[in-house]
Design an enzyme around this catalytic site. Structure first.
Site, mmCIF file in Angstrom:
data_model
loop_
_atom_site.group_PDB
_atom_site.id
_atom_site.type_symbol
_atom_site.label_atom_id
_atom_site.label_comp_id
_atom_site.label_asym_id
_atom_site.label_seq_id
_atom_site.Cartn_x
_atom_site.Cartn_y
_atom_site.Cartn_z
ATOM 1 C CG ASP A 1 -17.438 -50.168 7.868
ATOM 2 O OD1 ASP A 1 -17.930 -51.236 8.285
ATOM 3 O OD2 ASP A 1 -16.235 -49.880 7.994
ATOM 4 C CB VAL B 1 -5.521 -42.153 12.951
ATOM 5 C CG1 VAL B 1 -6.059 -40.850 13.530
ATOM 6 C CG2 VAL B 1 -6.416 -42.630 11.818
ATOM 7 N N GLY C 1 -5.738 -48.585 10.150
ATOM 8 C CA GLY C 1 -6.757 -49.302 9.393
ATOM 9 C C GLY C 1 -6.222 -49.696 8.037
ATOM 10 N N GLY C 2 -7.130 -50.180 7.169
ATOM 11 C CA GLY C 2 -6.709 -50.596 5.843
ATOM 12 C C GLY C 2 -6.162 -49.455 5.012
ATOM 13 C CG PHE C 3 -7.259 -45.527 6.231
ATOM 14 C CD1 PHE C 3 -6.415 -44.627 6.833
ATOM 15 C CD2 PHE C 3 -8.256 -46.126 6.986
ATOM 16 C CE1 PHE C 3 -6.564 -44.304 8.167
ATOM 17 C CE2 PHE C 3 -8.403 -45.812 8.331
ATOM 18 C CZ PHE C 3 -7.558 -44.909 8.922
ATOM 19 N N GLY C 4 -4.363 -46.821 6.297
ATOM 20 C CA GLY C 4 -3.112 -46.298 6.833
ATOM 21 C C GLY C 4 -3.218 -46.036 8.324
#
Length: 674
Positions: free
Chosen positions: A465, A356, A351-354
């Site tokens: 979200d 998994v 995702g935008g964060f990184g």
């Protein structure tokens, strides 16, 4: 012995027994007597099982609804079976005491007034009414529910007691009903001395109104009660007068927290003309000194406030920095071993964060590791926010945070073997894994997770979200809400906020949030409504935004099918024909109610849980209107937003939206202070 007014003889008085204090109730006969005002036109003369069922359902939900603020007004049903229930705790009770009193009162009242259309029950610190109309601010209900009790002992000076009582009540009524005061409480207490030489020469008074009254209605209701005690119970040491919408009490002993009393007005001291002139000169001197001292005092107060604010900001920063306290800290080496050094073969998603990764601890427990990407420009704020919230939120329908590694900013969660909901319902090869029973269970689980976030947790949390990709499924297909990076926590009684820029995913954002940044629990309920429609249909709501050939949005098709009473054309084909049609219609109706354009028309999470868990609720649910973001024009590939705003109505492309949104399933975030 004094008697009650003649109109009170038509009442059926019940001596009820509560767990801690004596109580009294009135079951109101809807048929008017010759001494009573005509009954309201909405009142029926006979009861019904549906009406009684609605009353009992609302009574069960009342304690939890009343406890946080001390008052709640609930309604359920339609037409002549619609029931209105109100609950009020005395203004000096704590939330925990209010909850306990309400629970005990509801248990007692459930067995009372079963054949009546209206009732009022009075307990020591709790007050409950139900009726078949919300128009109860009239003489009919006030007269037929009027009730008075008095002490059997008399006072030494009845005339002085009566005069002081009227003065005190005038002051308390003005405070409780004053539009310039705290009208949200509609509660006032106070004391007054009626016999200075008598050890028991002080009277203590209390007045309170139902909080759904206006200030003028509260004043009218209390003014009608003030003469009751002097008329029926003159000379006695105290008593209580109550009707359908308000109550007052007077005693010669304390029965409430004296800290609630406002200081009584000081009586002016008469003086001679010379004393008056001297006092005037002294006042001028004092005024000159006070202006100088006051200016200095204001400066000191301003500096103190600035200093306190700086300390508070510093303390909040330290609290956020220490948000991981109490967590299980896991070393980087352990996580490297568990994930095979973050092997690409163990990668679950991004995702935008990184990224998994899937991992397995030495004891065999499977985990999911969320790692902040070094190149991420938006993920650190989200990851920090998620750590703060996930550490405090514990519920079976929320993904559990197992630990944290601060060396590389890693969050460790329980592993969900069935992945996210979107990978199943939008995949024609996997959709058959979810029959209707499992889909219904997933919808109910998501609703219960939202109920915990919005009401039952220590913090009131708005997810912001909610979508199928943020709903994970365990081995038994139980849903768990995940990804709290964009969530926002409210404190105290805050129920809404306005953000400078909205964040989220196009197709799941409520119109008031997408246009104006107004975020509330009802924003999450809109997203929940979209998810319900997608679970039923197996189609993405924003699919038409990527498909130039689409002529109607998913919401339009579902709305038209539900209006026609047949869902066969829109239900996921993988369900076949063996699904229960009534249950599908009920779930779609709940989803459409959550998609209403007006946020106040959307049900709260607790109402959705109640509707899902009650088989009979489908007959009494409100009828939804056409949902927001619903268009039916052939050839339109971008929806006309139906939300009324300052912008002209018209088709809006994703490039024209006033807020950063995503047209696919990837969340776009705008980092801002929380």
């Amino acid at each position: 012995m004094p008697t009650m007014p003649s109109h009170a003889l038509a009442l059926v008085l019940l001596l009820l027994a509560a767990s801690k204090a004596a109580s009294q109730g009135v079951c109101i006969d809807p048929r008017p007597s010759s001494a009573a005002a005509p009954a309201p036109p909405t009142s029926n003369t006979t009861n019904s099982s549906a009406f009684r069922t609605n009353v009992l359902t609302l009574l069960n939900a009342l304690p939890q609804a009343v406890a946080p603020t001390g008052f709640a007004s609930l309604s359920l049903g339609t037409g002549r079976d619609r029931a209105f229930v109100r609950g009020l705790c005395r203004g000096d009770t704590t939330p925990s005491q209010c909850l306990a009193d309400m629970q005990a009162s509801v248990i007692d009242l459930r067995g009372r007034c079963a054949s009546n259309r209206s009732a009022a029950a009075y307990y020591d610190k709790a007050y409950i009414t139900f009726a078949d109309t919300n128009d109860t601010i009239n003489l009919y209900y006030e007269k037929r529910s009027l009730n008075a009790l008095y002490d059997v002992l008399t006072v030494s000076d009845p005339e002085s007691f009566d005069r002081t009582y009227n003065v005190l009540m005038k002051r308390l009524v003005a405070r409780a009903a004053s539009e310039g005061g705290n009208t949200s409480a509609m509660f006032a207490t106070g004391e007054a001395v009626y016999a200075p030489s008598d050890p028991k020469g002080t009277m203590y008074g209390l007045v309170q109104c139902m909080r759904d009254l206006s200030a003028s209605q509260c004043d009218w209701c209390l003014q009608s009660l003030v003469p009751v005690l002097p008329t029926c119970c003159y000379g006695y040491q105290g008593g209580v007068a109550r009707n359908f919408n308000c109550l007052l009490r007077i005693q010669i002993y304390t029965f409430y927290d004296l800290a609630l009393d406002a200081p009584p007005p000081a009586a002016p001291t008469p003086g001679s003309p010379d004393e008056t002139r001297r006092n005037t000169r002294l006042q001028h001197v004092i005024l000159a000194v006070a202006i100088s001292v006051g200016t200095l005092f204001v400066l000191v107060v301003v500096l103190a406030c600035v200093r306190r604010q700086r300390k508070r900001i510093k303390a909040d920063k330290e609290q956020q920095d220490n948000a991981g306290e109490g967590l299980n800290y896991i070393s980087l080496q352990v996580l490297r071993v568990a994930t095979s050094n973050f092997s690409i073969n163990n990668k679950l998603g991004e995702g935008g964060f990184g990224e998994v990764f899937k991992g397995e601890m030495q004891d065999g427990m499977k985990i999911a590791v969320k790692r902040l990407s070094k190149d991420s420009v938006q993920g650190f704020g989200e990851l920090k926010n998620e750590l703060v919230l996930a550490n405090k939120l514990k519920h079976k329908n929320l993904v559990q945070l197992l630990g944290v590694c601060l060396q590389e900013k890693l969050l460790v969660y329980e592993y969900m073997p069935n992945g996210s909901l979107d990978t199943i319902i939008f995949n024609s090869e996997k959709a058959h894994q979810l029959d209707w029973m499992k889909r219904s269970m997933i919808i109910s689980g998501i609703a219960r997770g939202l109920l915990y976030l919005h009401q039952e947790s220590r913090l009131k949390v708005i997810h912001r979200d909610l979508k199928p990709s943020n709903v994970l499924l365990d081995l038994d297909m139980n849903p768990k809400i995940s990804d709290f990076g964009l969530s926002r926590a409210f404190g105290g009684d805050q129920s809404m906020d306005v953000t400078k820029r909205a964040v989220g995913t196009l197709g799941y954002m409520a119109p008031e949030y997408a246009y104006h940044g107004q975020v509330s629990t009802k924003s999450d309920m809109y997203s929940f409504g979209v998810v319900v429609v997608e679970i039923v249909t197996g189609r993405r709501n924003n699919a038409s935004l990527d498909d130039d050939t689409a002529s109607r949005s998913l919401l339009s098709q579902v709305w038209e099918a539900w209006s026609a009473g047949s869902m066969e054309e829109v239900v996921d084909p993988s369900l076949g024909r063996g699904y229960p049609k009534n249950d599908v219609l009920k779930c779609v109706q709940i989803g459409l109610l959550c998609l209403q354009e007006d946020p106040s028309a959307r049900p709260a999470a607790w109402e959705v849980v109640l509707m899902l868990d009650s088989p009979s609720m489908s007959m009494t649910m409100r009828t939804p209107t056409r949902p927001a973001f619903c268009f039916t024009q052939p050839g339109v590939s971008n929806p006309t937003l139906s939300y009324q705003s300052s912008r002209p109505r018209g088709a809006i492309t994703s490039q024209q939206l006033p807020t950063p949104v995503s047209g696919n399933d990837v969340t776009i975030s705008d980092v801002e202070p929380r």
